[in-house]
Write a protein that holds these residues in place. Structure first.
Motif, short mmCIF file in Angstrom:
data_model
loop_
_atom_site.label_atom_id
_atom_site.label_comp_id
_atom_site.label_asym_id
_atom_site.label_seq_id
_atom_site.Cartn_x
_atom_site.Cartn_y
_atom_site.Cartn_z
N ASP A 193 0.82 -1.21 0.00
CA ASP A 193 0.00 0.00 0.00
C ASP A 193 0.86 1.26 0.00
O ASP A 193 0.54 2.24 -0.67
CB ASP A 193 -0.93 0.02 1.22
CG ASP A 193 -2.00 -1.05 1.16
OD1 ASP A 193 -2.32 -1.51 0.05
OD2 ASP A 193 -2.49 -1.44 2.24
N VAL A 194 1.94 1.25 0.77
CA VAL A 194 2.84 2.40 0.81
C VAL A 194 3.45 2.65 -0.56
O VAL A 194 3.53 3.79 -1.03
CB VAL A 194 3.93 2.22 1.89
CG1 VAL A 194 5.01 3.30 1.77
CG2 VAL A 194 3.31 2.24 3.28
N ILE A 195 3.84 1.59 -1.23
CA ILE A 195 4.40 1.72 -2.59
C ILE A 195 3.34 2.25 -3.54
O ILE A 195 3.59 3.18 -4.31
CB ILE A 195 4.96 0.36 -3.07
CG1 ILE A 195 6.18 -0.01 -2.24
CG2 ILE A 195 5.29 0.41 -4.56
CD1 ILE A 195 6.63 -1.45 -2.41
N ALA A 196 2.12 1.67 -3.48
CA ALA A 196 1.03 2.12 -4.35
C ALA A 196 0.68 3.58 -4.06
O ALA A 196 0.42 4.36 -4.99
CB ALA A 196 -0.19 1.23 -4.17
N PHE A 233 0.47 9.06 -5.82
CA PHE A 233 0.72 10.47 -5.53
C PHE A 233 1.61 11.08 -6.61
O PHE A 233 1.38 12.21 -7.05
CB PHE A 233 1.34 10.64 -4.15
CG PHE A 233 1.44 12.08 -3.72
CD1 PHE A 233 0.30 12.77 -3.34
CD2 PHE A 233 2.65 12.74 -3.74
CE1 PHE A 233 0.36 14.10 -2.96
CE2 PHE A 233 2.74 14.08 -3.37
CZ PHE A 233 1.59 14.76 -2.97
N ALA A 234 2.61 10.33 -7.06
CA ALA A 234 3.49 10.81 -8.13
C ALA A 234 2.70 11.06 -9.41
O ALA A 234 2.91 12.07 -10.09
CB ALA A 234 4.62 9.81 -8.37
N VAL A 235 1.79 10.15 -9.73
CA VAL A 235 0.96 10.31 -10.93
C VAL A 235 0.07 11.55 -10.78
O VAL A 235 -0.06 12.35 -11.72
CB VAL A 235 0.12 9.05 -11.21
CG1 VAL A 235 -0.90 9.30 -12.31
CG2 VAL A 235 1.03 7.88 -11.57
N LEU A 236 -0.52 11.73 -9.60
CA LEU A 236 -1.37 12.90 -9.35
C LEU A 236 -0.57 14.19 -9.51
O LEU A 236 -1.04 15.13 -10.17
CB LEU A 236 -2.00 12.82 -7.95
CG LEU A 236 -2.84 14.03 -7.54
CD1 LEU A 236 -4.04 14.19 -8.45
CD2 LEU A 236 -3.27 13.89 -6.09
N GLU A 290 -7.49 10.61 -10.62
CA GLU A 290 -6.27 10.27 -9.88
C GLU A 290 -6.46 10.47 -8.38
O GLU A 290 -5.95 9.70 -7.58
CB GLU A 290 -5.08 11.08 -10.38
CG GLU A 290 -4.55 10.62 -11.71
CD GLU A 290 -4.18 9.13 -11.73
OE1 GLU A 290 -3.66 8.61 -10.73
OE2 GLU A 290 -4.43 8.50 -12.77
N THR A 291 -7.20 11.51 -8.01
CA THR A 291 -7.47 11.76 -6.59
C THR A 291 -8.29 10.63 -6.00
O THR A 291 -8.03 10.16 -4.88
CB THR A 291 -8.19 13.11 -6.41
OG1 THR A 291 -7.40 14.14 -7.00
CG2 THR A 291 -8.44 13.42 -4.96
#
Length: 152
Positions: A97-100, A105-108, A132-133
């Motif tokens: 989950d932390v990785i996802a 967040f990077a994509v957002l 994305e949000t």
């Protein structure tokens, strides 16, 4: 028109368009003109809103509960709408989950950076940011569920 009324009319229109006007007419028993009045911002239609039974029928057929979500947001709440297909085995856990979360967040932020580049966020850019949000929010919900599992 009040901000709340305008917000609800905008989401009512999104709901009707999500389902499709013809299908919306069949599901609600209302004409195209009547449905149009429910999201019209013309003075003569400012006090007209879609009946809740019609909203329920359309949201059952829609890809997203537009009006219900808008009502929740106006009250400061959110609803959890998960249309993903979950695997029968969830082996990811909090670390995944932390990785996802980091990836989402990077994509957002990339979407935001691209959207604001010209100083204006268009409707289509806003929709991408919203998607994305929502995806980021879902990762947080998954993470919360995994953390709750670990504390039981």
């Amino acid at each position: 028109m009040s901000v709340v009324g305008s917000y609800l009319k905008k989401h009512t229109e999104a709901l009707v368009k999500d389902v499709g006007i013809e299908a919306a007419c069949e599901l609600t028993g209302k004409s195209k003109a009547t449905l149009g009045r429910y999201y019209s911002s013309h003075d003569e239609h400012l006090d007209r809103f879609m009946p809740i039974d019609a909203v329920a029928a359309l949201e059952e057929a829609s890809s997203y509960p537009h009006v219900t979500s808008a009502l929740a947001e106006l009250k400061g709440n959110t609803i959890n709408h998960d249309d993903r297909r979950r695997n029968s085995e969830d082996t990811g856990g909090v670390n995944a989950d932390v990785i996802a979360l980091s990836q989402r967040f990077a994509v957002l932020m990339a979407e935001y950076s691209q959207s604001i580049e010209d100083g204006i966020i268009t409707v289509s850019e806003a929709k991408r940011l919203l998607r994305e949000t929502v995806a980021l929010q879902q990762v947080l919900v998954d993470m919360k569920l995994h953390l709750e599992e670990e504390t039981v």
